[in-house]
Enzyme design. Structure first.
Site, PDB file in Angstrom:
ATOM      1  CB  THR A 165      -5.615  -0.362  -8.144  1.00  0.00           C
ATOM      2  OG1 THR A 165      -6.874  -0.617  -7.511  1.00  0.00           O
ATOM      3  CG2 THR A 165      -5.252  -1.544  -9.028  1.00  0.00           C
ATOM      4  CG  ASP A 166      -7.028   4.177  -3.667  1.00  0.00           C
ATOM      5  OD1 ASP A 166      -6.169   5.050  -3.914  1.00  0.00           O
ATOM      6  OD2 ASP A 166      -8.071   4.418  -3.038  1.00  0.00           O
TER       7      ASP A 166
END
Length: 233
Positions: A165-166
């Protein structure tokens, strides 16, 4: 793996990678007293690089970001030990390694329960002789083959159904042997299907564009094309 469990504390660790007393390893003062601090990195907090008896490691305390992080800096709502962020990241790294993805080896995870909340820490391998893409691209461009390696490594992660997610260029490292590594799997999960994978790639491309403006890194759209072509092979 071994587990130490009390009503207020959970520690999960790999005894092969850890020879030090497990109750002290999450305290940066312990490493300072041993003169074993090798460096640090700044993010939401300080990540300490420490030299254990086995390998060099990164010690990270989990901290919140955003507006909530200004109120509750490092507390997370407790549901169970299995759902703590440190243990989830530890076990996700284990799975990725089994799937052949180049990620740091997890060494130890800790969670401390404080009422309805908990605090967490993770000790993991510091990849030797590696720099992130931001650092590298500030001084030089990358070859087509290296962009191909990056695309291939992201594909391996996605084949393992892990949603990073990052995913940004701070979290992609290249070591001296041109091996590509992906780091920082906090809040990352395994997911079904493919629809979410494009969001990872879009986020990564935005980070290239952001650092072009911010730090004038050596990067062009043709580099992205090479990366994506390798990803889809």
């Amino acid at each position: 793996m071994k587990t130490l469990l009390t009503p207020k504390k959970f520690i999960y660790y790999d005894p092969v990678l850890l020879s030090e007393p497990v109750q002290h390893i999450f305290d940066d003062n312990y490493w300072k007293q041993k003169n074993a601090i090798t460096g640090s990195a700044q993010g939401r907090g300080t990540t300490w690089f420490v030299q254990t008896k086995v390998i060099e490691a990164a010690l990270r305390h989990y901290r919140r970001g955003g507006l909530l992080g200004k109120i509750i800096k490092d507390g997370y709502l407790f549901f169970s030990w299995e759902k703590t962020r440190s243990l989830q990241e530890f076990k996700l790294l284990e799975e990725l390694i089994r799937d052949g993805v180049h990620v740091p080896r997890p060494i130890a995870a800790r969670a401390i329960k404080k009422g309805f909340y908990y605090q967490a820490d993770l000790l993991s391998e510091k990849i030797p002789n590696a720099e992130d893409l931001v650092s590298i691209l500030q001084s030089q461009s990358l070859s087509c083959s290296l962009y191909s390696y990056i695309g291939h490594e992201i594909r391996k992660m996605h084949n393992a159904q892990v949603d990073h997610t990052d995913l940004n260029i701070h979290n992609i490292l290249i070591d001296k042997s041109n091996k590509v590594w992906i780091i920082d799997f906090d809040k990352c999960t395994k997911r079904v299907g493919d629809s979410w994978k494009g969001n990872n790639l879009t986020r990564l491309r935005r980070s290239f564009l952001k650092e072009v403006k911010k730090r004038n890194i050596h990067w062009s759209e043709s580099d992205w094309t090479t990366l994506i072509q390798s990803y889809h092979k």
